[in-house]
Design a protein around this motif. Sequence first.
Motif, mmCIF file in Angstrom:
data_model
loop_
_atom_site.group_PDB
_atom_site.id
_atom_site.type_symbol
_atom_site.label_atom_id
_atom_site.label_comp_id
_atom_site.label_asym_id
_atom_site.label_seq_id
_atom_site.Cartn_x
_atom_site.Cartn_y
_atom_site.Cartn_z
ATOM 1 N N ILE A 199 36.829 16.145 -73.857
ATOM 2 C CA ILE A 199 38.159 15.748 -73.390
ATOM 3 C C ILE A 199 39.186 16.609 -74.103
ATOM 4 O O ILE A 199 39.194 16.707 -75.325
ATOM 5 C CB ILE A 199 38.395 14.242 -73.587
ATOM 6 C CG1 ILE A 199 37.337 13.471 -72.780
ATOM 7 C CG2 ILE A 199 39.821 13.867 -73.175
ATOM 8 C CD1 ILE A 199 37.431 11.971 -72.840
ATOM 9 N N LEU A 200 40.023 17.237 -73.287
ATOM 10 C CA LEU A 200 41.008 18.201 -73.769
ATOM 11 C C LEU A 200 42.417 17.694 -73.508
ATOM 12 O O LEU A 200 42.639 16.865 -72.613
ATOM 13 C CB LEU A 200 40.841 19.534 -73.044
ATOM 14 C CG LEU A 200 39.657 20.414 -73.402
ATOM 15 C CD1 LEU A 200 38.330 19.761 -73.072
ATOM 16 C CD2 LEU A 200 39.762 21.740 -72.678
ATOM 17 N N SER A 201 43.360 18.248 -74.260
ATOM 18 C CA SER A 201 44.775 17.954 -74.083
ATOM 19 C C SER A 201 45.520 19.267 -73.893
ATOM 20 O O SER A 201 45.373 20.193 -74.695
ATOM 21 C CB SER A 201 45.317 17.216 -75.313
ATOM 22 O OG SER A 201 46.699 16.986 -75.177
ATOM 23 N N LYS A 202 46.298 19.334 -72.841
ATOM 24 C CA LYS A 202 47.061 20.544 -72.530
ATOM 25 C C LYS A 202 48.283 20.647 -73.440
ATOM 26 O O LYS A 202 48.968 19.652 -73.692
ATOM 27 C CB LYS A 202 47.507 20.526 -71.069
ATOM 28 C CG LYS A 202 48.176 21.801 -70.636
ATOM 29 C CD LYS A 202 48.473 21.797 -69.160
ATOM 30 C CE LYS A 202 49.062 23.157 -68.812
ATOM 31 N NZ LYS A 202 49.206 23.341 -67.407
ATOM 32 N N HIS A 203 48.542 21.856 -73.929
ATOM 33 C CA HIS A 203 49.745 22.082 -74.722
ATOM 34 C C HIS A 203 50.986 21.865 -73.859
ATOM 35 O O HIS A 203 50.962 22.091 -72.649
ATOM 36 C CB HIS A 203 49.773 23.505 -75.271
ATOM 37 C CG HIS A 203 48.761 23.746 -76.345
ATOM 38 N ND1 HIS A 203 48.631 24.947 -76.981
ATOM 39 C CD2 HIS A 203 47.816 22.932 -76.910
ATOM 40 C CE1 HIS A 203 47.669 24.883 -77.876
ATOM 41 N NE2 HIS A 203 47.151 23.662 -77.844
ATOM 42 N N VAL A 215 48.817 15.258 -77.262
ATOM 43 C CA VAL A 215 47.625 14.896 -78.029
ATOM 44 C C VAL A 215 47.566 13.378 -78.206
ATOM 45 O O VAL A 215 46.505 12.760 -78.026
ATOM 46 C CB VAL A 215 47.604 15.625 -79.389
ATOM 47 C CG1 VAL A 215 46.559 15.016 -80.326
ATOM 48 C CG2 VAL A 215 47.345 17.116 -79.195
ATOM 49 N N ILE A 216 48.695 12.786 -78.536
ATOM 50 C CA ILE A 216 48.746 11.327 -78.715
ATOM 51 C C ILE A 216 48.409 10.625 -77.400
ATOM 52 O O ILE A 216 47.620 9.670 -77.366
ATOM 53 C CB ILE A 216 50.118 10.895 -79.265
ATOM 54 C CG1 ILE A 216 50.296 11.440 -80.691
ATOM 55 C CG2 ILE A 216 50.279 9.382 -79.221
ATOM 56 C CD1 ILE A 216 51.722 11.391 -81.197
ATOM 57 N N ALA A 217 48.977 11.101 -76.305
ATOM 58 C CA ALA A 217 48.703 10.505 -74.994
ATOM 59 C C ALA A 217 47.219 10.626 -74.645
ATOM 60 O O ALA A 217 46.616 9.687 -74.114
ATOM 61 C CB ALA A 217 49.564 11.176 -73.918
ATOM 62 N N THR A 218 46.634 11.774 -74.951
ATOM 63 C CA THR A 218 45.217 11.968 -74.643
ATOM 64 C C THR A 218 44.347 11.067 -75.502
ATOM 65 O O THR A 218 43.321 10.555 -75.030
ATOM 66 C CB THR A 218 44.826 13.450 -74.784
ATOM 67 O OG1 THR A 218 45.686 14.231 -73.940
ATOM 68 C CG2 THR A 218 43.392 13.685 -74.357
ATOM 69 N N ALA A 219 44.750 10.829 -76.742
ATOM 70 C CA ALA A 219 44.017 9.863 -77.571
ATOM 71 C C ALA A 219 44.091 8.471 -76.948
ATOM 72 O O ALA A 219 43.099 7.721 -76.966
ATOM 73 C CB ALA A 219 44.557 9.861 -78.993
ATOM 74 N N GLN A 228 40.241 27.226 -72.508
ATOM 75 C CA GLN A 228 41.275 28.259 -72.463
ATOM 76 C C GLN A 228 42.309 28.019 -73.553
ATOM 77 O O GLN A 228 42.468 26.896 -74.043
ATOM 78 C CB GLN A 228 41.973 28.234 -71.104
ATOM 79 C CG GLN A 228 41.061 28.518 -69.942
ATOM 80 C CD GLN A 228 41.796 28.358 -68.613
ATOM 81 O OE1 GLN A 228 42.983 28.074 -68.555
ATOM 82 N NE2 GLN A 228 41.063 28.548 -67.529
ATOM 83 N N ASP A 229 43.028 29.097 -73.900
ATOM 84 C CA ASP A 229 44.179 28.942 -74.783
ATOM 85 C C ASP A 229 45.126 27.952 -74.123
ATOM 86 O O ASP A 229 45.187 27.854 -72.891
ATOM 87 C CB ASP A 229 44.888 30.280 -74.989
ATOM 88 C CG ASP A 229 44.067 31.237 -75.847
ATOM 89 O OD1 ASP A 229 43.151 30.783 -76.552
ATOM 90 O OD2 ASP A 229 44.354 32.453 -75.795
ATOM 91 N N GLY A 230 45.869 27.232 -74.931
ATOM 92 C CA GLY A 230 46.813 26.268 -74.388
ATOM 93 C C GLY A 230 46.244 24.861 -74.263
ATOM 94 O O GLY A 230 46.882 23.985 -73.677
ATOM 95 N N TYR A 231 45.047 24.668 -74.815
ATOM 96 C CA TYR A 231 44.424 23.341 -74.804
ATOM 97 C C TYR A 231 43.880 23.018 -76.187
ATOM 98 O O TYR A 231 43.384 23.899 -76.887
ATOM 99 C CB TYR A 231 43.257 23.269 -73.800
ATOM 100 C CG TYR A 231 43.703 23.215 -72.375
ATOM 101 C CD1 TYR A 231 43.880 22.003 -71.726
ATOM 102 C CD2 TYR A 231 43.961 24.387 -71.676
ATOM 103 C CE1 TYR A 231 44.296 21.945 -70.407
ATOM 104 C CE2 TYR A 231 44.378 24.348 -70.353
ATOM 105 C CZ TYR A 231 44.546 23.122 -69.719
ATOM 106 O OH TYR A 231 44.957 23.083 -68.424
#
Length: 161
Positions: free
Chosen positions: A73-77, A88-92, A127-130
Amino acid sequence: MSIIEIINSRRTIKKFKSDPVNMEQISKWLEAGTMAPNHKMTEPWEVYVVGPETREKLNHKANFFNAPVVLAILSKHGATQIETEENVIATACFVQNFNLAAWEEGVGTFWSSMGGAQKNREILGVQDGYDVIGVFGVGYPEEISEPKERTPIQDKIQHLS
């Protein structure tokens, strides 16, 4: 079970049964994840279903405790550093919703932070940005551990004037 019972009974699983987990169920739990709070509705999460070849390359020391399914599970910058942190907080929160929805139906998870290492990012094709929030084993528990003692919340509350 009530939501409080689900939260209080959820455990990190370190031994899974070999029973398969239906991907339709997993999709339903991931959909519950999307109800997580996320500032400005960025919906920053991305989910990779890790196949056997990629899983083998990751070479997790315990093979994700033989979980039948592995997810990354990734979080987009975001456009700014603050937005990236909020994502990051939302993805958590997304992950916690997923974990609780799965637990309600008797399926547990093991959360590994190994996906943040550059080598593992490359193996996963990130990819970069995650940011990689975690790599998760998902399956029916063979064993459920006893809860670990927690600090009483009263010890963590401060009243401001």
